[in-house]
Structure formats: C-alpha cells, structure tokens
Design a protein around this motif. Structure first.
Motif, PDB file in Angstrom:
ATOM      1  N   TRP A  10      74.013   1.919  38.353  1.00 25.04           N
ATOM      2  CA  TRP A  10      74.682   2.488  39.524  1.00 25.04           C
ATOM      3  C   TRP A  10      73.712   2.767  40.675  1.00 25.04           C
ATOM      4  CZ3 TRP A  10      79.953   3.166  39.612  1.00 25.04           C
ATOM      5  CH2 TRP A  10      80.618   3.081  38.379  1.00 25.04           C
ATOM      6  N   LEU A  13      74.228   1.886  44.349  1.00 25.34           N
ATOM      7  CA  LEU A  13      75.364   2.544  44.998  1.00 25.34           C
ATOM      8  C   LEU A  13      75.021   3.978  45.380  1.00 25.34           C
ATOM      9  CD1 LEU A  13      78.425   1.245  42.929  1.00 25.34           C
ATOM     10  CD2 LEU A  13      77.426   0.334  45.043  1.00 25.34           C
ATOM     11  N   HIS A  16      71.171   2.521  48.719  1.00 22.09           N
ATOM     12  CA  HIS A  16      71.317   1.082  48.931  1.00 22.09           C
ATOM     13  C   HIS A  16      70.082   0.511  49.618  1.00 22.09           C
ATOM     14  CE1 HIS A  16      73.017  -2.750  50.293  1.00 22.09           C
ATOM     15  NE2 HIS A  16      73.939  -2.571  49.373  1.00 22.09           N
ATOM     16  N   HIS A 152      77.842   4.931  48.118  1.00 28.67           N
ATOM     17  CA  HIS A 152      78.292   3.642  48.659  1.00 28.67           C
ATOM     18  C   HIS A 152      79.420   3.082  47.808  1.00 28.67           C
ATOM     19  CE1 HIS A 152      74.880   3.224  51.461  1.00 28.67           C
ATOM     20  NE2 HIS A 152      74.181   3.821  50.511  1.00 28.67           N
ATOM     21  N   ASP A 153      80.185   2.174  48.426  1.00 29.23           N
ATOM     22  CA  ASP A 153      81.170   1.377  47.710  1.00 29.23           C
ATOM     23  C   ASP A 153      80.544   0.032  47.367  1.00 29.23           C
ATOM     24  OD1 ASP A 153      83.065   3.385  48.095  1.00 29.23           O
ATOM     25  OD2 ASP A 153      83.794   2.496  49.967  1.00 29.23           O
ATOM     26  N   GLY A 154      80.801  -0.450  46.172  1.00 20.85           N
ATOM     27  CA  GLY A 154      80.285  -1.740  45.770  1.00 20.85           C
ATOM     28  C   GLY A 154      81.255  -2.870  46.061  1.00 20.85           C
ATOM     29  N   ARG A 158      83.478  -0.979  42.082  1.00 26.10           N
ATOM     30  CA  ARG A 158      82.865   0.296  41.723  1.00 26.10           C
ATOM     31  C   ARG A 158      82.495   1.072  42.988  1.00 26.10           C
ATOM     32  NH1 ARG A 158      77.785  -0.105  38.383  1.00 26.10           N
ATOM     33  NH2 ARG A 158      77.218  -1.498  40.096  1.00 26.10           N
ATOM     34  N   ALA A 159      82.363   2.394  42.850  1.00 26.81           N
ATOM     35  CA  ALA A 159      81.950   3.237  43.972  1.00 26.81           C
ATOM     36  C   ALA A 159      81.255   4.467  43.413  1.00 26.81           C
ATOM     37  CB  ALA A 159      83.144   3.636  44.837  1.00 26.81           C
ATOM     38  N   ARG A 161      79.636   8.498  44.733  1.00 31.54           N
ATOM     39  CA  ARG A 161      79.338   9.549  45.697  1.00 31.54           C
ATOM     40  C   ARG A 161      78.503  10.606  44.985  1.00 31.54           C
ATOM     41  NH1 ARG A 161      81.082   5.937  48.036  1.00 31.54           N
ATOM     42  NH2 ARG A 161      82.650   5.847  49.698  1.00 31.54           N
ATOM     43  N   LYS A 185      83.080   5.755  40.120  1.00 34.70           N
ATOM     44  CA  LYS A 185      84.431   5.209  39.999  1.00 34.70           C
ATOM     45  C   LYS A 185      84.341   3.757  39.558  1.00 34.70           C
ATOM     46  CE  LYS A 185      88.510   4.092  42.826  1.00 34.70           C
ATOM     47  NZ  LYS A 185      88.407   2.639  42.649  1.00 34.70           N
ATOM     48  N   ASP A 186      85.048   3.428  38.500  1.00 38.57           N
ATOM     49  CA  ASP A 186      85.152   2.042  38.052  1.00 38.57           C
ATOM     50  C   ASP A 186      86.569   1.787  37.589  1.00 38.57           C
ATOM     51  OD1 ASP A 186      85.307   3.265  35.567  1.00 38.57           O
ATOM     52  OD2 ASP A 186      83.267   2.709  34.960  1.00 38.57           O
TER      53      ASP A 186
END
Length: 240
Positions: A10, A13, A16, A152-154, A158-159, A161, A185-186
């Motif tokens: 991760w 994310l 970056h 970041h958002d992938g 995925r994302a 924070r 988040k996945d």
C-alpha cells in the motif's frame, strides 16, 4: 513497522512518487553543485524508491534498504536501478560512489553509536572528493510535534487515507513516536490499520560531531523551505 512489511504493497498510495518531484530536484541540484559531473549515487534506506524515481534521470542509482518488502516495491517502480538488501549501519559493498544519499530513513537510527556506524558506512562508500547528503526530517532545534494527513486513490480500485500524529518529546528523551491511523479500501471494503514508528531527534551539534568524526567536512546547504518545511540537510564532503 507494518508499513514496511505487511502493509508495504500500500506504500505508494500513502506517499506517491509524484509527490517527491520537487524535493528530489532540490537534492539533485545540491549534489550536482557540490560534485560537478557526478554520475553514480548510492541511496541508503531507499524505501519505496520515490526519490530515486526522479534522481535516476541524473545518476546511475544503487538502492539499498533493510526491508525486502520495500525493495520489492521499489523494483517495480525502478527496474532500471540496482537493488541490494542491507543495513545502513553495516553495509559494505566494496565500491565508492560520487554521492551517497540518505533521506528520512536516517530518522530510524536511534542512538548516536548507530548514527556513527551509519556515517562510517556513508564515508567508505563516498569516493575522495565526493559527497554524502543526509536529510533528516529535523534536528532537535527544529522539531515540533503535530499531525498530518493524506493518501491517494490507485488505478486498481484500491485507495488509502491516513492520519499521522507525531508526539511531543518527553523531558530528557532523545526519541519520539509517530502514530499512523491508516484507512485502506479494496474489493473487500474499508478497514483501519494502526502503525507506530519511533524516531530519534539529535541536536545539530551531535549531527556535526558524528559526521566530522567519520572523516567528513560538513556543510549546511540551504533547502527550499516551501518544499522541505522543517527538514535540514548535511552535505558531507570526503577529502581527496
């Protein structure tokens, strides 16, 4: 530290590579001004390879890190760089470079004894006339507790924070803690992860004493404050 092991996939994310363009340009400028024509660079504690993704345009980079998981992440980003697993306190490659670079990974060196061992590693890998550039997050004089957030958002759905919280120094303490609250988040949903990192906070005089003790002549180049905030730099030249 889970961020550099089980949570390593991760990492980009959380921080970056594109976020490092300006500061990497400043580090490149310092190296090129100090060593005109510098062509080879060794990074100790290269992590996910974010700085190297920009600096490799100017130098042939050899990247080393203690964590095999972080080296795997960096290889995906920087397949054109050499990657070597090793501890910056003990690494010996038997080669010298125009420049040795240590970014904020140096903050995980928690004692002056280990800082001296790291400085010795930097010295033996710097060619005569070359430089080592060390950029800790702060010295004791510039340290401040506080909090930050980001993520970041992938491209893969995925994302991430995060909130990081750097605690104040206890009276007489030479280390502090940074606590990360990380939401990921996945496809299975959102979950929260907690990670704790311990950092050393040395005085400027302690930094200079250790680096000079390794054999370097130490300078204090000016960093762009809008890019680096409270970060400081030690530009260390090996006589030759």
């Amino acid at each position: 530290m889970r961020l550099y092991s089980e949570l390593a996939p991760w990492f980009h994310l959380l921080t970056h590579p594109k976020d490092y363009a300006e500061e990497a340009a400043d580090y490149t400028r310092l190296i090129q001004e100090a060593v005109p024509g510098a062509a080879t660079l060794l990074e100790l504690g290269s992590g996910g390879g974010n700085n190297a993704s920009h600096m490799k345009r100017h130098f042939t980079c050899t990247l080393t890190d203690l964590s095999p998981d972080m080296l795997a992440i960096s290889r995906g980003l920087n397949p054109d760089c050499d990657h070597i697993q090793g501890d910056m306190r003990t690494l010996r490659l038997g080669r010298e470079f125009d420049a040795v670079f240590i970014h904020d990974a140096i903050d995980y060196i928690l004692t002056l004894e280990d800082l001296a061992r790291t400085a010795a590693t930097a010295f033996v890998h710097t060619r005569p006339g070359g430089i080592a550039l060390l950029v800790p997050d702060c010295t004791r004089e510039t340290f401040a507790p506080g909090a930050d957030h980001g993520g970041h958002d992938g491209d893969d759905g995925r994302a991430l924070r995060y909130l990081d919280w750097t605690l104040d120094l206890e009276p007489g303490a030479t280390t502090t803690e940074m606590h990360f609250a990380i939401l990921v988040k996945d496809s299975e949903g959102v979950r929260i992860e907690h990670d704790v990192h311990t950092f050393a906070v040395f005085t400027r005089a302690e930094w200079v004493s250790v680096l000079e003790g390794a054999g370097f002549a130490v300078e204090s180049p000016v960093l762009d404050p809008e890019v680096h905030e409270e970060q400081v730099a030690f530009l260390c030249r090996r006589p030759g």
